[in-house]
Design a protein around this motif. Structure first.
Motif, mmCIF file in Angstrom:
data_model
loop_
_atom_site.group_PDB
_atom_site.id
_atom_site.type_symbol
_atom_site.label_atom_id
_atom_site.label_comp_id
_atom_site.label_asym_id
_atom_site.label_seq_id
_atom_site.Cartn_x
_atom_site.Cartn_y
_atom_site.Cartn_z
ATOM 1 N N VAL E 10 0.858 -1.196 0.000
ATOM 2 C CA VAL E 10 0.000 0.000 0.000
ATOM 3 C C VAL E 10 0.889 1.240 0.000
ATOM 4 O O VAL E 10 1.844 1.349 0.776
ATOM 5 N N GLY E 11 0.585 2.142 -0.920
ATOM 6 C CA GLY E 11 1.375 3.355 -1.052
ATOM 7 C C GLY E 11 2.510 3.212 -2.046
ATOM 8 O O GLY E 11 3.274 4.142 -2.280
ATOM 9 N N LYS E 12 2.587 2.005 -2.633
ATOM 10 C CA LYS E 12 3.668 1.745 -3.596
ATOM 11 C C LYS E 12 3.093 1.405 -4.966
ATOM 12 O O LYS E 12 1.911 1.113 -5.115
ATOM 13 N N ILE E 13 3.996 1.437 -5.943
ATOM 14 C CA ILE E 13 3.594 1.130 -7.318
ATOM 15 C C ILE E 13 3.492 -0.379 -7.487
ATOM 16 O O ILE E 13 4.412 -1.115 -7.156
ATOM 17 N N VAL E 14 2.374 -0.851 -8.007
ATOM 18 C CA VAL E 14 2.207 -2.285 -8.282
ATOM 19 C C VAL E 14 1.812 -2.477 -9.740
ATOM 20 O O VAL E 14 1.277 -1.574 -10.387
ATOM 21 N N ASN E 27 -0.438 3.210 -8.142
ATOM 22 C CA ASN E 27 -0.127 3.286 -6.724
ATOM 23 C C ASN E 27 -1.261 2.633 -5.920
ATOM 24 O O ASN E 27 -2.374 3.152 -5.853
ATOM 25 N N LEU E 28 -0.952 1.496 -5.293
ATOM 26 C CA LEU E 28 -1.972 0.755 -4.545
ATOM 27 C C LEU E 28 -2.358 1.524 -3.293
ATOM 28 O O LEU E 28 -1.528 1.814 -2.434
ATOM 29 N N LEU E 37 -9.385 -3.739 -5.560
ATOM 30 C CA LEU E 37 -8.213 -2.889 -5.388
ATOM 31 C C LEU E 37 -8.571 -1.425 -5.621
ATOM 32 O O LEU E 37 -9.385 -1.118 -6.495
ATOM 33 N N LEU E 38 -7.958 -0.560 -4.848
ATOM 34 C CA LEU E 38 -8.020 0.872 -5.111
ATOM 35 C C LEU E 38 -6.624 1.304 -5.548
ATOM 36 O O LEU E 38 -5.650 1.107 -4.820
ATOM 37 N N VAL E 39 -6.554 1.867 -6.754
ATOM 38 C CA VAL E 39 -5.253 2.213 -7.329
ATOM 39 C C VAL E 39 -5.298 3.658 -7.811
ATOM 40 O O VAL E 39 -6.229 4.053 -8.522
ATOM 41 N N GLY E 55 -5.898 7.301 -14.156
ATOM 42 C CA GLY E 55 -6.167 8.018 -12.906
ATOM 43 C C GLY E 55 -6.497 7.065 -11.770
ATOM 44 O O GLY E 55 -5.948 5.965 -11.672
ATOM 45 N N THR E 56 -7.403 7.477 -10.898
ATOM 46 C CA THR E 56 -7.817 6.632 -9.772
ATOM 47 C C THR E 56 -8.842 5.616 -10.246
ATOM 48 O O THR E 56 -9.791 5.971 -10.935
ATOM 49 N N ILE E 57 -8.636 4.357 -9.881
ATOM 50 C CA ILE E 57 -9.583 3.313 -10.283
ATOM 51 C C ILE E 57 -9.849 2.336 -9.137
ATOM 52 O O ILE E 57 -9.029 2.137 -8.252
ATOM 53 N N VAL E 58 -11.045 1.783 -9.180
ATOM 54 C CA VAL E 58 -11.382 0.621 -8.367
ATOM 55 C C VAL E 58 -11.397 -0.573 -9.308
ATOM 56 O O VAL E 58 -12.075 -0.546 -10.343
ATOM 57 N N VAL E 59 -10.622 -1.610 -8.989
ATOM 58 C CA VAL E 59 -10.612 -2.841 -9.787
ATOM 59 C C VAL E 59 -11.405 -3.898 -9.024
ATOM 60 O O VAL E 59 -11.119 -4.165 -7.853
#
Lengths: 74, 74, 74, 74, 74, 74, 74
Positions: E10-14, E27-28, E37-39, E55-59
């Motif tokens: 969390v808070g990092k690039i995945v 960014n998770l 997931l919220l990215v 941008g911001t997405i919910v997967v």
């Protein structure tokens, strides 16, 4: 309902149509609430009336589309 | 809701459309909460109005797309 | 939420898009928590504005992609 | 987490990507734990920037791949 | 186990690989037990190194195949 | 039912047909209620009687279509 | 059963076959009851013996077909 018909089919020849197109014929020995099936003397029915003997098989229920006792005369 | 309509359809001819495109017509004898169906005197409806008799069948509910009582005049 | 909108749509004409591409229009009579639908005076909407009358149908909810009340003017 | 973001998106324009490739844009009015969505003033985004107006729709959650609030500047 | 690794991410690039072949990097910000997931600052990675900013997405979790923190040097 | 047959097959050679068409043969060492399988000395059966040795494998149950003990003479 | 084998494989190199055809090899660090997997130093095995390094990954269990510890000599 379905359970009653399947119960009455135990020990008899049934036709089973599976997802993906396979058709199997064999002697139904048992089933459970997921429609997992135990079938003896089973054979896959191929095109042009050919068959491929499978012997005793367990079919995982989520693959089942239709189960039918064969009709007299068929 | 669906249950009520299916209840009222027991003993009557219904049309059943399955995933993958199969259409089946027959006398609905019973159903359960998964939409597993027991159908008697069933037949698969093929192209050009041809049919393929299936007799009594159990349809596993997860294959069902649409169930309808045939309309008068159809 | 969805329930409220579906509740308000009972007795009205809705459009239903199904997995696999089918589009159905009809009078929503009821629904349940699985989005199983009861639809009356339903018809499948085919290409080029043609329709295929289906009458009363039960739609198994797991086939549903989108349900919409038709907009005024459409 | 996802819930919080979706909560904050209620009343705002979101982009929704569905299994099978459909992309929908509209005003998110509500959602539930299955990601069933209520979207108003929705439109399907077609190729080459064309859109197809859908009005108010209920999207069954199991079809959803990605939901995103549109970025400023897009 | 998976939870611990995701917690640490969390808070990092995945990198996220989805069913159907999409690859997303971002960014998770959070996840739940379904792997929803919220990215943030996400982008789809296209062929030939091109990217498409999302941008911001919910997967929705059922679309996820693989999640990985990017390796140093990649 | 299926459980009993699978129980009796532990320690014996079984044939396993998977969704997607793979066929695997090996010594069944165990199974659970999901039909997750543990198989030793397994091999994938390819076309024209060729095989591809897989050694010990865990098969996730939702991939299983049919399990059968090989028949004598086959 | 499967759990025991997976337990014994923690810290060792395993081969993982996924739905859709991907094959992954890496050091199994953990798993849960859904067969969600944590794999370190993982690489995708491509055709002709080529590999694509993936580093640490979480694999969502519903994508797994087969897990196997590589055999000695392979």
């Amino acid at each position: 309902m379905a359970v009653k018909v399947l119960d009455e089919s135990v020990g008899k020849i049934v036709l089973i149509k599976l997802k993906g197109g396979k058709t199997i014929r064999g002697n139904l020995q048992g089933f459970d609430q997921h429609m997992n099936l135990l079938v003896e003397q089973s054979e896959e029915i191929l095109e042009e009336g050919k068959t491929n003997s499978l012997g005793t098989i367990v079919v995982r229920g989520d693959n089942v589309v239709i189960i039918s006792p064969p009709r007299s005369g068929s």
